[in-house]
Design an enzyme around this catalytic site. Structure first.
Site, PDB file in Angstrom:
ATOM      1  N   SER A 179     -11.167 -14.327   9.753  1.00  0.00           N
ATOM      2  CA  SER A 179     -10.737 -13.255   8.856  1.00  0.00           C
ATOM      3  C   SER A 179     -11.146 -13.451   7.403  1.00  0.00           C
ATOM      4  O   SER A 179     -11.413 -12.484   6.708  1.00  0.00           O
ATOM      5  CB  SER A 179      -9.226 -13.059   8.955  1.00  0.00           C
ATOM      6  OG  SER A 179      -8.547 -14.282   8.786  1.00  0.00           O
ATOM      7  N   HIS A 207     -11.043  -8.835  13.984  1.00  0.00           N
ATOM      8  CA  HIS A 207     -12.095  -8.348  13.080  1.00  0.00           C
ATOM      9  C   HIS A 207     -13.378  -7.987  13.813  1.00  0.00           C
ATOM     10  O   HIS A 207     -14.358  -7.589  13.194  1.00  0.00           O
ATOM     11  CB  HIS A 207     -12.407  -9.397  12.013  1.00  0.00           C
ATOM     12  CG  HIS A 207     -11.266  -9.613  11.096  1.00  0.00           C
ATOM     13  ND1 HIS A 207     -10.975  -8.766  10.042  1.00  0.00           N
ATOM     14  CD2 HIS A 207     -10.284 -10.546  11.103  1.00  0.00           C
ATOM     15  CE1 HIS A 207      -9.889  -9.183   9.437  1.00  0.00           C
ATOM     16  NE2 HIS A 207      -9.441 -10.255  10.054  1.00  0.00           N
ATOM     17  N   LYS A 238      -7.266  -2.474  12.433  1.00  0.00           N
ATOM     18  CA  LYS A 238      -8.466  -2.653  11.613  1.00  0.00           C
ATOM     19  C   LYS A 238      -9.489  -1.565  11.956  1.00  0.00           C
ATOM     20  O   LYS A 238      -9.312  -0.438  11.542  1.00  0.00           O
ATOM     21  CB  LYS A 238      -8.954  -4.090  11.747  1.00  0.00           C
ATOM     22  CG  LYS A 238      -7.957  -4.977  10.972  1.00  0.00           C
ATOM     23  CD  LYS A 238      -8.026  -6.429  11.207  1.00  0.00           C
ATOM     24  CE  LYS A 238      -6.943  -7.091  10.357  1.00  0.00           C
ATOM     25  NZ  LYS A 238      -6.450  -8.336  10.881  1.00  0.00           N
TER      26      LYS A 238
HETATM   27  C1  LIG Z   1      -5.133  -8.923  10.806  1.00  0.00           C
HETATM   28  C2  LIG Z   1      -5.164 -10.020  11.798  1.00  0.00           C
HETATM   29  C3  LIG Z   1      -4.128 -10.195  12.722  1.00  0.00           C
HETATM   30  C4  LIG Z   1      -2.864  -9.390  12.656  1.00  0.00           C
HETATM   31  O1  LIG Z   1      -3.063  -8.078  13.053  1.00  0.00           O
HETATM   32  P1  LIG Z   1      -2.075  -6.936  12.511  1.00  0.00           P
HETATM   33  O2  LIG Z   1      -2.299  -5.829  13.452  1.00  0.00           O
HETATM   34  O3  LIG Z   1      -2.494  -6.653  11.109  1.00  0.00           O
HETATM   35  O4  LIG Z   1      -0.700  -7.503  12.582  1.00  0.00           O
HETATM   36  C5  LIG Z   1      -4.279 -11.160  13.686  1.00  0.00           C
HETATM   37  N1  LIG Z   1      -5.367 -11.944  13.731  1.00  0.00           N
HETATM   38  C6  LIG Z   1      -6.367 -11.821  12.841  1.00  0.00           C
HETATM   39  C7  LIG Z   1      -7.556 -12.713  12.940  1.00  0.00           C
HETATM   40  C8  LIG Z   1      -6.286 -10.872  11.837  1.00  0.00           C
HETATM   41  O5  LIG Z   1      -7.237 -10.783  10.924  1.00  0.00           O
END
Ligand SMILES: *Cc1c(COP(=O)(O)O)cnc(C)c1O
Length: 381
Positions: A179, A207, A238
């Site tokens: 991330s 991602h 995302k």
């Molecule tokens: C954003 C993210 C999460 C969490 O996801 P949400 O839906 O925002 O709670 C989990 N793992 C990674 C690698 C992320 O970047």
């Protein structure tokens, strides 16, 4: 004395270390341009990678879902039942990921907590990349399994830790696209090591889903490993432009999740708007691969432009472009200077990243124009 006085002291300490956080209040949707305090900025900060959170078709689907299913979902599916809306999205996500089935959680964070905790416990071991997302770190702690951290993407280190043995069950867990660094885990090697020692595998495609792989399936699809990872985690928040998380896998695995994942069992199902929006976004992910191509060319354009100015930019695989700075102070100064020049991008500081590796984390969106990309580079200049 106020029993919360200690917090004031701690907050002052955070300010002193340039680690204090206070989010900007934004008065617009998560698009390519955002408004803060009456001023417009180009957003290089959103994980709405494909521009679907504010796509009119996705918004209309979310509105329709609210009209049909209401504002809230009422309770956990185990209590009030799984709506057809949620079940059909689970089926679509499973098909998209090349898995038998999928279960939806309220967020990706909760999907990670529930999945790891359902798969390992006391007497087990979980092998985790040192740069895995905070939700995986917390998931490992919560599981009560022994946690064995391997050096970032270091297969030799992983192999040496895994071969030590002495546990009941083992799980290897990794982000596919990291991330804060944007790089890609060596998934083929991880799958091979897991196979050699009979460990379970879990990959967080937060991602990567919708962003990499020819069909947008993520890092697993990119490496041709579809069907070879036990637990495929992803988020709806995302590239899918909504909110919620999921775990896809075999029918046995997903049934186990419904029976054992506490963050699923004791959590109200996602809101209908989120599910309806994500379902529409998933169809667009599948039918408009040009969004992924656009993302790749924008990443290249921005990375090349900023590097030419002398900045150190790590090589990303998806939409994350980390501009490495070092000190938290310097990262804050750079983010502030960008903002003065009309670009909104976050300074990422400890504890989100290791001390001394603070950075400005840029994200591109398929809906950014060439002019947006040029302005982002110009702001660095
Ligand atoms: C954003 C993210 C999460 C969490 O996801 P949400 O839906 O925002 O709670 C989990 N793992 C990674 C690698 C992320 O970047």
């Amino acid at each position: 004395m106020d029993p919360l006085d200690w917090i004031d002291d701690e907050l002052d300490e955070l300010r002193r270390q340039s680690l204090f956080r206070d989010p900007a209040v934004v008065s617009s949707a998560a698009g390519t341009e955002i408004e803060i305090d009456g001023r417009r900025y180009i957003s290089a900060a959103s994980n709405n990678y494909l521009g679907l959170a504010d796509d009119r078709r996705v918004v209309a689907a979310a509105v329709n879902a609210v009209e049909r299913w209401g504002s809230g979902s009422g309770a956990s599916p185990l209590v009030s039942g799984l709506t057809e809306l949620e079940r059909s999205l689970e089926r679509s996500l499973a098909e998209f990921k090349g898995c038998d089935d999928a279960v939806i959680f309220s967020s990706g964070f909760l999907a990670n907590l529930g999945c790891v905790q359902a798969l390992v416990g006391a007497g087990d071991v979980v092998f985790s990349d040192e740069l895995n997302h905070a939700s995986i770190i917390d998931a490992c702690r919560l599981s009560r399994a022994r946690v064995s951290i391997y050096r970032h993407c270091d297969l030799e280190h992983l192999r040496s830790l895994v071969s030590a043995g002495g546990h009941r069950r083992a799980l290897i867990v990794t982000d596919s696209v990291f991330s804060m660094d944007g790089d890609l885990a060596p998934l083929p090697g991880i799958v091979e090591i897991a196979r050699e020692c009979g460990a379970m595998t879990m990959v967080d495609e937060a991602h990567a889903t919708g962003v990499i792989g020819a069909g947008g399936g993520g890092g697993i699809e990119h490496f041709g490993l579809t069907g070879q990872v036990d637990a495929v985690m992803g988020t709806l928040s995302k590239a899918l432009g909504s909110a919620g998380g999921f775990v896809a896998g075999s029918a046995v695995l997903t049934s186990w999740m419904r029976n054992k994942a506490r963050s699923l069992i004791f959590d109200t199902a996602p809101a209908p708007a989120a599910l309806g929006g994500a379902a529409a976004a998933l169809e667009i992910v599948k039918s408009e691969p040009e969004r992924r191509a656009r993302l790749r060319s924008l990443r290249q354009l921005v990375t090349t432009g900023i590097r030419a100015l002398g900045y150190e930019v790590a090589e990303g695989a998806a939409a994350v472009i980390p501009v490495m700075v070092g000190d938290a102070d310097a990262a804050l100064d750079l983010a502030a200077a960008l903002r003065e020049n009309g670009v909104f991008a976050p300074a990422i500081r400890p504890p989100s990243v290791a001390a001394g590796t603070a950075r400005v984390r840029l994200t591109v969106m398929a809906t950014h124009t060439d002019a947006h990309a040029e302005q982002i580079v110009a702001a660095f200049a």
